[in-house]
Design a protein around this motif. Structure first.
Motif, PDB file in Angstrom:
ATOM      1  N   ASP A   1       0.831  -1.214   0.000  1.00 29.66           N
ATOM      2  CA  ASP A   1       0.000   0.000   0.000  1.00 29.66           C
ATOM      3  C   ASP A   1       0.862   1.259   0.000  1.00 29.66           C
ATOM      4  OD1 ASP A   1      -2.246  -1.613   0.025  1.00 29.66           O
ATOM      5  OD2 ASP A   1      -2.585  -1.396   2.191  1.00 29.66           O
ATOM      6  N   ALA A   2       1.891   1.282   0.830  1.00 30.85           N
ATOM      7  CA  ALA A   2       2.784   2.446   0.885  1.00 30.85           C
ATOM      8  C   ALA A   2       3.497   2.637  -0.446  1.00 30.85           C
ATOM      9  CB  ALA A   2       3.798   2.275   2.017  1.00 30.85           C
ATOM     10  N   TYR A   3       3.905   1.556  -1.075  1.00 32.10           N
ATOM     11  CA  TYR A   3       4.557   1.646  -2.390  1.00 32.10           C
ATOM     12  C   TYR A   3       3.580   2.208  -3.419  1.00 32.10           C
ATOM     13  CZ  TYR A   3       7.168   0.314  -6.546  1.00 32.10           C
ATOM     14  OH  TYR A   3       7.838   0.330  -7.743  1.00 32.10           O
ATOM     15  N   HIS A   4       2.348   1.726  -3.389  1.00 32.13           N
ATOM     16  CA  HIS A   4       1.315   2.188  -4.323  1.00 32.13           C
ATOM     17  C   HIS A   4       1.021   3.676  -4.148  1.00 32.13           C
ATOM     18  CE1 HIS A   4      -2.168   1.942  -6.942  1.00 32.13           C
ATOM     19  NE2 HIS A   4      -2.861   2.571  -6.009  1.00 32.13           N
ATOM     20  N   ARG A   5       1.037   4.151  -2.916  1.00 31.79           N
ATOM     21  CA  ARG A   5       0.776   5.572  -2.642  1.00 31.79           C
ATOM     22  C   ARG A   5       1.986   6.455  -2.940  1.00 31.79           C
ATOM     23  NH1 ARG A   5      -1.595   3.193   2.030  1.00 31.79           N
ATOM     24  NH2 ARG A   5       0.277   3.713   3.219  1.00 31.79           N
ATOM     25  N   GLY A   6       3.103   5.854  -3.303  1.00 31.35           N
ATOM     26  CA  GLY A   6       4.298   6.624  -3.610  1.00 31.35           C
ATOM     27  C   GLY A   6       5.083   7.058  -2.399  1.00 31.35           C
ATOM     28  N   GLU A   7       4.841   6.423  -1.264  1.00 24.18           N
ATOM     29  CA  GLU A   7       5.548   6.785  -0.041  1.00 24.18           C
ATOM     30  C   GLU A   7       6.968   6.231  -0.009  1.00 24.18           C
ATOM     31  OE1 GLU A   7       3.164   5.649   3.301  1.00 24.18           O
ATOM     32  OE2 GLU A   7       1.415   6.700   2.533  1.00 24.18           O
TER      33      GLU A   7
ATOM     34  N   CYS B   1       2.808  -8.412  -9.370  1.00 26.98           N
ATOM     35  CA  CYS B   1       2.522  -8.257 -10.795  1.00 26.98           C
ATOM     36  C   CYS B   1       1.804  -6.937 -11.093  1.00 26.98           C
ATOM     37  CB  CYS B   1       1.673  -9.423 -11.294  1.00 26.98           C
ATOM     38  SG  CYS B   1       2.559 -10.993 -11.315  1.00 26.98           S
ATOM     39  N   GLU B   2       0.849  -6.545 -10.274  1.00 25.35           N
ATOM     40  CA  GLU B   2       0.106  -5.294 -10.490  1.00 25.35           C
ATOM     41  C   GLU B   2       1.026  -4.082 -10.549  1.00 25.35           C
ATOM     42  OE1 GLU B   2      -2.631  -5.099  -7.230  1.00 25.35           O
ATOM     43  OE2 GLU B   2      -3.905  -6.691  -8.034  1.00 25.35           O
ATOM     44  N   HIS B   3       2.131  -4.126  -9.810  1.00 23.01           N
ATOM     45  CA  HIS B   3       3.052  -2.992  -9.765  1.00 23.01           C
ATOM     46  C   HIS B   3       4.262  -3.185 -10.670  1.00 23.01           C
ATOM     47  CE1 HIS B   3       0.736  -2.321  -6.034  1.00 23.01           C
ATOM     48  NE2 HIS B   3       0.911  -1.060  -6.366  1.00 23.01           N
ATOM     49  N   ASP B   4       4.218  -4.226 -11.525  1.00 20.23           N
ATOM     50  CA  ASP B   4       5.333  -4.522 -12.430  1.00 20.23           C
ATOM     51  C   ASP B   4       6.653  -4.690 -11.672  1.00 20.23           C
ATOM     52  OD1 ASP B   4       3.766  -4.489 -14.768  1.00 20.23           O
ATOM     53  OD2 ASP B   4       3.908  -2.302 -14.876  1.00 20.23           O
ATOM     54  N   LEU B   5       6.577  -5.317 -10.515  1.00 20.07           N
ATOM     55  CA  LEU B   5       7.770  -5.573  -9.717  1.00 20.07           C
ATOM     56  C   LEU B   5       8.336  -6.938 -10.079  1.00 20.07           C
ATOM     57  CD1 LEU B   5       6.375  -4.364  -6.274  1.00 20.07           C
ATOM     58  CD2 LEU B   5       7.994  -3.152  -7.754  1.00 20.07           C
ATOM     59  N   VAL B   6       9.597  -7.146  -9.769  1.00 17.83           N
ATOM     60  CA  VAL B   6      10.245  -8.421 -10.048  1.00 17.83           C
ATOM     61  C   VAL B   6      11.051  -8.859  -8.831  1.00 17.83           C
ATOM     62  CG1 VAL B   6      10.419  -8.017 -12.529  1.00 17.83           C
ATOM     63  CG2 VAL B   6      12.295  -7.319 -11.047  1.00 17.83           C
ATOM     64  N   TYR B   7      11.313 -10.144  -8.755  1.00 17.81           N
ATOM     65  CA  TYR B   7      12.228 -10.672  -7.753  1.00 17.81           C
ATOM     66  C   TYR B   7      13.622 -10.660  -8.366  1.00 17.81           C
ATOM     67  CZ  TYR B   7       8.262 -12.393  -5.045  1.00 17.81           C
ATOM     68  OH  TYR B   7       7.123 -12.491  -4.307  1.00 17.81           O
TER      69      TYR B   7
END
Length: 82
Positions: free
Chosen positions: A10-16, A38-44
């Protein structure tokens, strides 16, 4: 408020925060967490993000033997605390 991994997402999504570093072992088996990755196009990745050096408090009279056994463990068994 702290809400574990959901709170971090959530904090990542809000740009915090600009970076989200989570352990693969902690999240790879949770479908909800994987969807959020996946929703945030993040990778391991296997890139080292943070390193926390440790030290062992040891009595001076034991230090030499400890060093020897650490060396022997690494050379003969490939075991290291690094």
């Amino acid at each position: 408020p702290y809400d574990g991994f959901n709170g971090m997402f959530d904090a990542y999504h809000r740009g915090e925060c600009k970076v989200l570093a989570i352990g693969r072992e902690d999240t790879i088996m949770n479908i909800d967490y994987l969807k959020r990755v996946c929703e945030h196009d993040l990778v391991y990745t296997d890139v080292l993000v943070h390193e926390n050096p440790i030290a062992f408090p040891i009595r001076p009279e034991l230090a030499a033997a400890f060093s020897y056994w650490m060396y022997a463990a690494e050379k003969t068994h490939g075991v290291s605390l690094e």
